[in-house]
Design an enzyme around this catalytic site. Sequence first.
Site, PDB file in Angstrom:
ATOM      1  N   GLU A 195       0.833  -1.209   0.000  1.00 49.45           N
ATOM      2  CA  GLU A 195       0.000   0.000   0.000  1.00 49.45           C
ATOM      3  C   GLU A 195       0.867   1.260   0.000  1.00 49.45           C
ATOM      4  OE1 GLU A 195      -3.096   0.376   2.863  1.00 49.45           O
ATOM      5  OE2 GLU A 195      -3.805  -1.683   2.612  1.00 49.45           O
ATOM      6  N   SER A 259       5.957 -19.727  -2.351  1.00 48.76           N
ATOM      7  CA  SER A 259       6.006 -21.190  -2.265  1.00 48.76           C
ATOM      8  C   SER A 259       5.487 -21.800  -3.549  1.00 48.76           C
ATOM      9  CB  SER A 259       5.153 -21.713  -1.089  1.00 48.76           C
ATOM     10  OG  SER A 259       5.481 -21.085   0.115  1.00 48.76           O
ATOM     11  N   ASP A 331      -5.334 -10.173   1.102  1.00 42.80           N
ATOM     12  CA  ASP A 331      -5.073  -8.796   1.546  1.00 42.80           C
ATOM     13  C   ASP A 331      -5.611  -8.640   2.968  1.00 42.80           C
ATOM     14  OD1 ASP A 331      -4.639  -6.142   1.890  1.00 42.80           O
ATOM     15  OD2 ASP A 331      -5.730  -5.469   0.129  1.00 42.80           O
ATOM     16  N   ASP A 334      -4.653  -3.289   6.253  1.00 42.65           N
ATOM     17  CA  ASP A 334      -4.996  -1.965   5.727  1.00 42.65           C
ATOM     18  C   ASP A 334      -4.334  -0.901   6.584  1.00 42.65           C
ATOM     19  OD1 ASP A 334      -6.474  -2.435   3.471  1.00 42.65           O
ATOM     20  OD2 ASP A 334      -8.436  -2.158   4.410  1.00 42.65           O
TER      21      ASP A 334
END
Length: 820
Positions: A195, A259, A331, A334
Amino acid sequence: MATLFKWLVRAFVGLIVLGLLVLALVWYLASGSLPQYDNRVEVTGLGSTVEIVRDHNAVPHIFAETDEDVYFGLGYAHAQDRLWQMTVLRRTAQGRLSEIFGEATFDTDVLLRTLDIYGVARQMVEHQSPDTQAALRAYSAGVNARLTQVREEALGRGSPEFFLFSREISPWTPADSVAVNRLMALQLSGHAVSEVRRAELSLLLPPDRLLDIMPEAPRLSSLAQPEFADLFDMQPANTPLPLRQALDPVAEFGMAGASNAWAVDASRSASDSSLLANDPHLGLSAPTIWMLARLEFPGGGAIGGTIPGMPGIIAGRNESFAWGLTTAYTDDQDLYIEKLNPDDPSEYLTPDGYAALTSREVLIGVGDAPARTVTLRRTRHGPVLPGDAFGAGRITPPGHVAALAWTALDPTDRSMDTLIEMQHARNIDEGRRALRGMIAPSQNFTMADANTVAMVVGGLAPLRQDSHQGMGRIPVPGWVAQNDWQGYVTRDQMPADIDPRSGLVLNTNNRTTDRAFPYHLSHVWGDTQRIQRARRLLAEREFHTVDSFVEAQTDIVSQTARILLPLIGRDLWWTGSPVEDDALAPLRQVALERLAEWNGEMSEHGPEPLIYAAWVRNLQRHLVRDELGGAMADRMTRLQPLFIERVFRDVDGASEWCNISTSQVEETCGDMTVRALNDALAELRDTYGTRVEAWRWGDAHLAMQEHEVLGRIPGIALIASIVQPTGGGDDTLMRGRLSGAQPNPYANVHASGLRFVVDFGDPENSRYIISTGQSGHVLSRHYDDLAVLWRRGEYIPMSLSEDRARADAIGVTRLVPRGQ
């Protein structure tokens, strides 16, 4: 003169003798902590005898009559071989590194205290099931039994590093193991850093050019949501990146977990039973974070990779079920920019007006210096980040602070239940049930039982509102209600692929869903390149074997090189005299001829991978410096292959990057290509000599498995760090991520510390390897004995047969209840 000469000789001999005596003393003290694998130890906390059988690779096979005693044995075995590593992990999670390392780790401690990783871990313990709590207590008791033995028998303080640093080792507790789990979650999550990077770039670039360098998947319209510059009155900082703090667990941009994992069911297997392969990628270190172990529970055995500090097999198999992990790139973070009250900076703006920041003071020890008091603050979204943590300081306007919302700070997370239950699952249905309480770190679980395969995303994603201003892509105003999370995406809405018709499941950190926001999981994924090669290798065979899985797992062909080289070199191949006649012409001629015949195999023995890597590295530097400025361009040190491809295919006008706006002529992408090639060849000539044929990728692509502390001490580093040439690269299946930093930007710093392949047609033929050795003791022959096998793409067998383990044993440690 003769007398003076005799005394000089005597003095010289005396210094040599003294030095040898000092070395002998150091060796004697350090070797005292070498674990004795053949031993009988009386301990407290056991219900019955535990046997730890070490095979010839020092893999512990632990036998006991109850589950709790098995976990006790694992705790003891971990402390035998990895006590220093466990201590550093715990101190990192607690924010107590500076007590022994001083000023160098102070900022790291402040960040970890701010996140309150350890406080969350203490709360999480109470939310785990009774069986998991019992396992945590038993594991802790096993660690503490080893600590008691070290203290009572004066076993060299348990590890040589304790002679250089504090000898004080607090007893291990269940919260310590959960804290290690939280620390791994921090290392595997990179969305807050992403971000910040996007916010910085959006201050420098128009939306269409931003999409070139940070493409989204699923892609949004550039006009769908405001960019950072629309939300905050900020100017581009364009300042140099601060020096990375020692032992900082926050992953750099593009360096979060990675991975590979794939599995085929019985219909695609030559053995008529399922196959599974997994190789988790993390930053390289000596010793590796992984340690192999076999746990023989009363209900059956489990074998695979463990992480010292945590009680159980993280990835591996039991008699009828196997599982592997890849980072899901959900995600889960934040950043919120919170506005402080200009009249009272102890308050911040919320949708309902100003509210008080929650604050507390903590004392952080700093070596021999006086301890420092630090004030930690929180908002309704989460902890207020200190300084430039996650890079947030560079995009926080004056009069504001940055707060982090992160799923891993939820104390109701039951990830430790998942760890314990997964080992006992007998089929895919039971494996899926083991995920029901997991929140973070979000992982793709590749599963296989005898006939069926599946891939399920474990953990939860935050549920953002449709009107969320940043969609998880950029930091957003914390006082705007539409930016608040609305709980979590439900578990049945997380991606899953159960018993696919193709008979194959596969993940390389690539995108796992095409669903629209807010059920998209992420706009930033960990791979767009490896998946292409993996799909080809796995699709071209109708039936697979252990050998074909090993071949794919150790593949070093770069799909990225195969795509980019024809694009950037299309105007240079077979043109006779290569571009111009200058001092580099002979090198350029040979380099282009070799690259024209190259198949993209990143072999450590050839020059082609080195020429390619230097070429594209310099090319990206030339492309971004004009638009981003020097400081920001210097941060773009790792190849962004989609960016290069977009530029040279001129997607949506991306070739604009090739022109230098401040020059009087209009440069083409061909001009940039030639400049980058010349710079690359000059760099390689100055470093490796004038004969292209003598250049070797392995000389540059050294696997840097450095001891986190001893590796920084001259002389000792030669013993404590494991450095060896390797093949592979950023985007090969046998991945070796480049450092991108001086003095060696081509060094291998992020790779698969663990690899294993399981065949349920012949489970005892399953194969495993870790990147260093089982022991964390620098004087042990098992400190680096597996490193060469790992480098060569070779494996060791690991069996659930007790007879084979005992026949192969180099020692048996018997832990017996005290007094028996």
